[in-house]
Design a protein around this motif. Sequence first.
Motif, PDB file in Angstrom:
ATOM      1  N   GLY A  85       7.572  -1.299   4.148  1.00 42.44           N
ATOM      2  CA  GLY A  85       6.445  -0.372   4.230  1.00 42.44           C
ATOM      3  C   GLY A  85       6.809   0.896   4.968  1.00 42.44           C
ATOM      4  N   ARG A  86       7.561   0.746   6.064  1.00 46.13           N
ATOM      5  CA  ARG A  86       7.985   1.928   6.837  1.00 46.13           C
ATOM      6  C   ARG A  86       8.976   2.775   6.048  1.00 46.13           C
ATOM      7  N   GLU A  87       9.874   2.102   5.317  1.00 51.37           N
ATOM      8  CA  GLU A  87      10.848   2.841   4.511  1.00 51.37           C
ATOM      9  C   GLU A  87      10.144   3.635   3.417  1.00 51.37           C
ATOM     10  N   LEU A  88       9.162   3.006   2.750  1.00 53.41           N
ATOM     11  CA  LEU A  88       8.404   3.707   1.719  1.00 53.41           C
ATOM     12  C   LEU A  88       7.587   4.854   2.307  1.00 53.41           C
ATOM     13  N   ARG A  89       7.052   4.641   3.516  1.00 53.33           N
ATOM     14  CA  ARG A  89       6.301   5.704   4.183  1.00 53.33           C
ATOM     15  C   ARG A  89       7.187   6.926   4.410  1.00 53.33           C
ATOM     16  N   ASP A  90       8.418   6.700   4.857  1.00 53.78           N
ATOM     17  CA  ASP A  90       9.342   7.811   5.097  1.00 53.78           C
ATOM     18  C   ASP A  90       9.697   8.517   3.791  1.00 53.78           C
ATOM     19  N   ILE A  91       9.838   7.742   2.700  1.00 50.16           N
ATOM     20  CA  ILE A  91      10.138   8.339   1.397  1.00 50.16           C
ATOM     21  C   ILE A  91       8.997   9.245   0.939  1.00 50.16           C
ATOM     22  N   ILE A  92       7.770   8.778   1.097  1.00 45.90           N
ATOM     23  CA  ILE A  92       6.602   9.574   0.689  1.00 45.90           C
ATOM     24  C   ILE A  92       6.508  10.852   1.507  1.00 45.90           C
ATOM     25  N   ARG A  93       6.742  10.741   2.823  1.00 42.10           N
ATOM     26  CA  ARG A  93       6.653  11.919   3.690  1.00 42.10           C
ATOM     27  C   ARG A  93       7.667  12.972   3.258  1.00 42.10           C
ATOM     28  N   GLU A  94       8.879  12.515   2.900  1.00 44.86           N
ATOM     29  CA  GLU A  94       9.913  13.452   2.469  1.00 44.86           C
ATOM     30  C   GLU A  94       9.600  14.012   1.089  1.00 44.86           C
ATOM     31  N   PRO A 123       0.808  -1.228   0.000  1.00 44.93           N
ATOM     32  CA  PRO A 123       0.000   0.000   0.000  1.00 44.93           C
ATOM     33  C   PRO A 123       0.842   1.280   0.000  1.00 44.93           C
ATOM     34  N   ASN A 124       2.002   1.244   0.646  1.00 43.99           N
ATOM     35  CA  ASN A 124       2.835   2.445   0.740  1.00 43.99           C
ATOM     36  C   ASN A 124       3.664   2.702  -0.506  1.00 43.99           C
ATOM     37  N   TYR A 125       3.551   1.829  -1.496  1.00 36.81           N
ATOM     38  CA  TYR A 125       4.203   2.107  -2.778  1.00 36.81           C
ATOM     39  C   TYR A 125       3.259   2.984  -3.580  1.00 36.81           C
ATOM     40  N   GLN A 126       3.497   4.308  -3.539  1.00 38.08           N
ATOM     41  CA  GLN A 126       2.591   5.286  -4.137  1.00 38.08           C
ATOM     42  C   GLN A 126       3.358   6.246  -5.036  1.00 38.08           C
ATOM     43  N   PRO A 127       3.839   5.765  -6.191  1.00 41.89           N
ATOM     44  CA  PRO A 127       4.587   6.655  -7.089  1.00 41.89           C
ATOM     45  C   PRO A 127       3.696   7.732  -7.680  1.00 41.89           C
ATOM     46  N   LYS A 128       4.274   8.914  -7.890  1.00 44.32           N
ATOM     47  CA  LYS A 128       3.532  10.002  -8.532  1.00 44.32           C
ATOM     48  C   LYS A 128       3.397   9.766 -10.042  1.00 44.32           C
ATOM     49  N   ASP A 171      -1.076   3.597   8.052  1.00 41.32           N
ATOM     50  CA  ASP A 171      -0.320   4.318   7.029  1.00 41.32           C
ATOM     51  C   ASP A 171      -1.231   4.945   5.978  1.00 41.32           C
ATOM     52  N   ILE A 172      -2.357   4.310   5.681  1.00 48.29           N
ATOM     53  CA  ILE A 172      -3.307   4.881   4.716  1.00 48.29           C
ATOM     54  C   ILE A 172      -3.748   6.269   5.183  1.00 48.29           C
ATOM     55  N   ILE A 173      -3.979   6.411   6.481  1.00 49.89           N
ATOM     56  CA  ILE A 173      -4.392   7.709   7.040  1.00 49.89           C
ATOM     57  C   ILE A 173      -3.222   8.683   7.078  1.00 49.89           C
ATOM     58  N   LEU A 174      -2.038   8.201   7.506  1.00 48.24           N
ATOM     59  CA  LEU A 174      -0.874   9.073   7.670  1.00 48.24           C
ATOM     60  C   LEU A 174      -0.368   9.643   6.345  1.00 48.24           C
ATOM     61  N   LEU A 175      -0.514   8.883   5.270  1.00 48.89           N
ATOM     62  CA  LEU A 175       0.028   9.303   3.976  1.00 48.89           C
ATOM     63  C   LEU A 175      -1.010   9.924   3.048  1.00 48.89           C
ATOM     64  N   ALA A 176      -2.229  10.079   3.537  1.00 48.14           N
ATOM     65  CA  ALA A 176      -3.296  10.649   2.705  1.00 48.14           C
ATOM     66  C   ALA A 176      -3.015  12.112   2.380  1.00 48.14           C
ATOM     67  N   GLU A 177      -3.441  12.517   1.188  1.00 52.77           N
ATOM     68  CA  GLU A 177      -3.302  13.927   0.792  1.00 52.77           C
ATOM     69  C   GLU A 177      -4.432  14.728   1.430  1.00 52.77           C
ATOM     70  N   LYS A 202      17.062  -5.134   6.289  1.00 56.22           N
ATOM     71  CA  LYS A 202      16.404  -4.709   5.052  1.00 56.22           C
ATOM     72  C   LYS A 202      15.399  -5.782   4.636  1.00 56.22           C
ATOM     73  N   GLU A 203      14.330  -5.315   4.001  1.00 55.40           N
ATOM     74  CA  GLU A 203      13.287  -6.239   3.576  1.00 55.40           C
ATOM     75  C   GLU A 203      13.076  -6.088   2.079  1.00 55.40           C
ATOM     76  N   PHE A 204      12.930  -7.203   1.394  1.00 56.77           N
ATOM     77  CA  PHE A 204      12.817  -7.189  -0.057  1.00 56.77           C
ATOM     78  C   PHE A 204      11.354  -7.179  -0.485  1.00 56.77           C
ATOM     79  N   ALA A 205      11.048  -6.388  -1.506  1.00 51.14           N
ATOM     80  CA  ALA A 205       9.681  -6.350  -2.039  1.00 51.14           C
ATOM     81  C   ALA A 205       9.262  -7.720  -2.568  1.00 51.14           C
ATOM     82  N   LEU A 206      10.254  -8.524  -2.985  1.00 50.30           N
ATOM     83  CA  LEU A 206       9.955  -9.864  -3.489  1.00 50.30           C
ATOM     84  C   LEU A 206       9.247 -10.718  -2.433  1.00 50.30           C
ATOM     85  N   ILE A 207       9.562 -10.468  -1.155  1.00 45.84           N
ATOM     86  CA  ILE A 207       8.895 -11.200  -0.068  1.00 45.84           C
ATOM     87  C   ILE A 207       7.384 -10.974  -0.123  1.00 45.84           C
ATOM     88  N   HIS A 208       6.981  -9.746  -0.436  1.00 40.37           N
ATOM     89  CA  HIS A 208       5.557  -9.422  -0.499  1.00 40.37           C
ATOM     90  C   HIS A 208       4.883 -10.114  -1.682  1.00 40.37           C
TER      91      HIS A 208
END
Length: 524
Positions: free
Chosen positions: A354-363, A274-279, A511-517, A332-338
């Motif tokens: 998921g947490r790493e992607l969340r931090d990337i989105i926030r930045e 879910p936290n993989y949210q490319p623009k 995370d859905i709530i925290l990363l919402a626009e 480190k965790e690999f996306a392949l695991i998911h």
Amino acid sequence: SWFSLSLKTAFALIGMGAYAALVINVPITLVAASLCIFFVIVNIRGVKHAGRFQVVLVIGLFAILLFYTIRGFGSINISRYTPFTPFGSGRILFGAGLIFISYGGLTKIASVAEEVKNPGRNIPLGMILSLVLVGLLYAVVVFVTTGVIDADKLYHSLIPISAGAAEFMGRPGMVLMAIAALLAFISTANAGILSASRYPLALSRDKLLPDFLKKINNRFKTPHMAIIVTGAFMIAAILFMELEVLVETASLCLILMYILVNVALIIMRESKIPNYQPKFRAPLYPWLQIIGVIGGISLIYEMGFIPILITLLFIAGSFVWYLVYGRLRVKKEFALIHVIERITARELSHNFLGRELRDIIRERDNIVEDRFDKLIKELAVLDIENQIGMGEFFKQAADSLSEQLDINSEKLYDLFIKREEESSTVIRPGLAIPHIIIEGKHKFRILLVRAKEGIIFPLAKKPVNTVFVLVGTRDERNFHLRALSAIAQIAQDANFEKNWMVARNTEELRDIILLAERKRFEEG
């Protein structure tokens, strides 16, 4: 990426040294190493200086090359294109692999994303425009050059574009194109050091390289140690590697990196994190990426043994470094695991990615936490599997909130029921926002609830799957309204309900709530 960009920059510096050697009798490697030191100093002084310098260089280069192509079209001899592939079509692949280094700048911008304004828009736009414009410019310049100069003369020239200009503009044209070549080499060297140095910085932040590489200069706010180490590696490549081997190795590393980028994109998409949210989303998925992988492999096949060996040694060395250093310091965790989780329906990940992607989105999106975000990070989340009635739900909600608010759960339950009797808190099909006022001061809590099979509210037409429970004292009325506003903005997102229902655990729900626009309110 660091290896290929560093070698490409070393090649550009050698090119500058070669042009300097035409004017003054000095060793090429000495000039190249000296220029590397100069660009290291420019980049330490700041991105703004390096960026302005880069803009001037590129504008000047484009202007000269456009002038060259316009003047040169009239002097083209069509017979020079026959035969079109004198050594067979297979040599085209070798040539493409050799000069692939010229497209190394395509992903450079991603390495300085932290220093780019509006990266979600400007990075993809910059990459697409540069690929289209530079690809067209390369093709036209090569077309003109091969059409105005004989093949034998072209083969023996170290300065082919300048030699082409000399054919239809004489010595002034040759000098002009020598200036263009210098501008090209200078812009490549400057941008190369700027972008390549950000890889050691990022790896150090991820604890995969020593901490000293993430140091930021107090005066210039640049990663001076990463820039110096990158510059030192480039100088070593200039002094100790043969030119052809350097270029071939840099190109091969770049091709391999592009192959891995395409593979990574497929894995990231198929992981459904879910936290993989490319623009920006690449078109023609996955066929464009598969073609990219196959094309890259075909180019590697045509490369020589030595660059492949050097690249394999570098990969092996990096792997050993990870085993003896990186793996001991960071998880480190690999996306392949998911992806495997989706296939096997087993819980294998710990949500590190998921947490790493969340931090990337926030930045990336410049998300600054407000009070609502802080509450969401601390609050309890109820994830109810089976369908239940409204009364049973309010009992669970009251039990969850009573300890946090220091209020008897039965009293909270009565308040919830009373509020629901006054008017239904179901604001639309599938969504309810029960909110009550309690006695006391400076108290406010939110409870997030997902009911997979739904909660039966008496007046609702369908079971409710999403509930935001708000409880606060009267003095928190202003924040109560802000919280309602935030929830309304979040729930209006077209993909909210879908993402809410497919989230795999309570952390993904949060995370859905925290990363919402949404509009975030300044505290105070």
